[in-house]
Design an enzyme around this catalytic site. Structure first.
Site, mmCIF file in Angstrom:
data_model
loop_
_atom_site.group_PDB
_atom_site.id
_atom_site.type_symbol
_atom_site.label_atom_id
_atom_site.label_comp_id
_atom_site.label_asym_id
_atom_site.label_seq_id
_atom_site.Cartn_x
_atom_site.Cartn_y
_atom_site.Cartn_z
ATOM 1 N N ASP A 17 0.780 -5.922 -12.582
ATOM 2 C CA ASP A 17 1.521 -7.144 -12.018
ATOM 3 C C ASP A 17 1.827 -7.192 -10.397
ATOM 4 O O ASP A 17 1.047 -6.085 -9.823
ATOM 5 C CB ASP A 17 3.144 -6.617 -12.330
ATOM 6 C CG ASP A 17 4.119 -7.650 -12.093
ATOM 7 O OD1 ASP A 17 3.773 -8.635 -12.281
ATOM 8 O OD2 ASP A 17 5.359 -7.242 -11.517
ATOM 9 N N ASP A 19 4.359 -9.214 -8.043
ATOM 10 C CA ASP A 19 5.562 -9.178 -7.272
ATOM 11 C C ASP A 19 6.339 -7.980 -7.713
ATOM 12 O O ASP A 19 6.629 -7.678 -8.914
ATOM 13 C CB ASP A 19 6.393 -10.269 -7.594
ATOM 14 C CG ASP A 19 5.938 -11.595 -7.012
ATOM 15 O OD1 ASP A 19 5.763 -11.711 -5.844
ATOM 16 O OD2 ASP A 19 5.307 -12.704 -7.838
ATOM 17 N N ASP A 212 7.019 -3.749 -12.811
ATOM 18 C CA ASP A 212 8.442 -3.326 -12.131
ATOM 19 C C ASP A 212 9.386 -3.770 -13.363
ATOM 20 O O ASP A 212 10.674 -3.340 -13.126
ATOM 21 C CB ASP A 212 8.594 -3.753 -10.874
ATOM 22 C CG ASP A 212 8.650 -5.059 -10.715
ATOM 23 O OD1 ASP A 212 7.851 -6.090 -11.479
ATOM 24 O OD2 ASP A 212 9.468 -5.690 -10.160
HETATM 25 MG MG MG Z 1 7.061 -8.053 -10.978
#
Ligand code: MG
Length: 264
Positions: A17, A19, A212
């Protein structure tokens, strides 16, 4: 299409991922660039998969290199805008857009025209729109009520930044959903359209998903039987914030710790 995207393949695939994992807004996560270089040189194929639909794969690859030093290539990047366009065929549309350049470029590549007229729209495609106006929200809701297909690139509630969690595409999708009374089709993680794109680009071997956000990154890994790795540099600050039953296979403080974790 090449099936092996980077590195000296053999050890497997890292689906990473962006961000909250590689960067936060314009700040790199410390050590992320070196970790990506180490993964590459030790034979992992690295693929970047983001629900962010605001930028094209070319722009995202350049941004990864600018911010971290890792020379990402556009072929290594899959975004939720491309996934959304797999739900339409060339000539479908026109589509009204709530979002940015990432959606517009994906539409151009897919051969789908854009319209600003809610009564002409056959589809409404929604992503994070940082200049969203009431007028655009109104037109999107009118189009969906009038029967246009309602396609959400993603429904991430928030967007992690160094200043905290900002509203994500999900906040905009929710506004249209509430105003129209109609649920969207969802393209991004953890939903099937983006998972199909990822499967088409994986090399041989096992798959680690590094993210995240439990409800997207970890849920996608679980749905595909891939290994889930939660990093604590984005929307989740501690492993104790994970709901029972959603625990990842591995929790790391940061992407910087992944090369070493994969060696053990
Ligand atoms: Mg993310």
């Amino acid at each position: 299409m090449e099936s092996v995207v980077a590195g000296r393949p053999g050890n497997g695939n890292v689906v990473c991922d962006l961000d909250g994992v590689v960067y936060l807004l314009g700040d790199p996560i410390p050590g992320a660039g070196q970790a990506l270089i180490d993964l590459d040189t030790s034979g992992y194929a690295v693929l970047f998969v983001t629900n962010n639909s605001t930028r094209s794969p070319e722009t995202i690859a350049a941004r990864i290199e600018d911010l971290t030093g890792y020379p990402a290539r556009p072929q290594q990047v899959i975004g939720s805008a491309e996934a959304a366009l797999t739900l339409l065929k060339a000539g479908d549309g026109p589509a009204l857009v709530v979002g940015g350049a990432g959606i517009r470029q994906a539409m151009e590549e897919a051969g789908v025209q854009e319209t600003d007229d809610p009564w002409a729209a056959a589809a409404v495609i929604v992503g994070l729109d940082t200049s969203l106006s009431y007028r655009r929200l109104r037109d999107a809701a009118i189009a969906v009520r009038a029967g246009a297909r309602f396609i959400a690139t993603n429904t991430d509630a928030t967007y992690p930044t160094p200043d905290g969690l900002w509203p994500g595409a999900g906040a905009m999708v929710a506004a249209i959903e509430v105003a129209s009374g109609i649920h969207p089709e969802i393209a991004g993680k953890p939903h099937p359209p983006i998972r199909r794109l990822i499967r088409q680009r994986l090399g041989p071997g096992p798959v680690w998903v590094v993210g995240d956000r439990p409800e997207t990154d970890l849920a996608m890994a679980k749905a595909e039987g891939w290994v889930s790795v939660l990093v604590l540099t984005g929307v989740v600050g501690g492993a104790d914030e994970i709901a029972d039953g959603d625990e990842p296979d591995l929790v790391l403080a940061s992407l910087a710790d992944l090369p070493e974790a994969l060696q053990s």
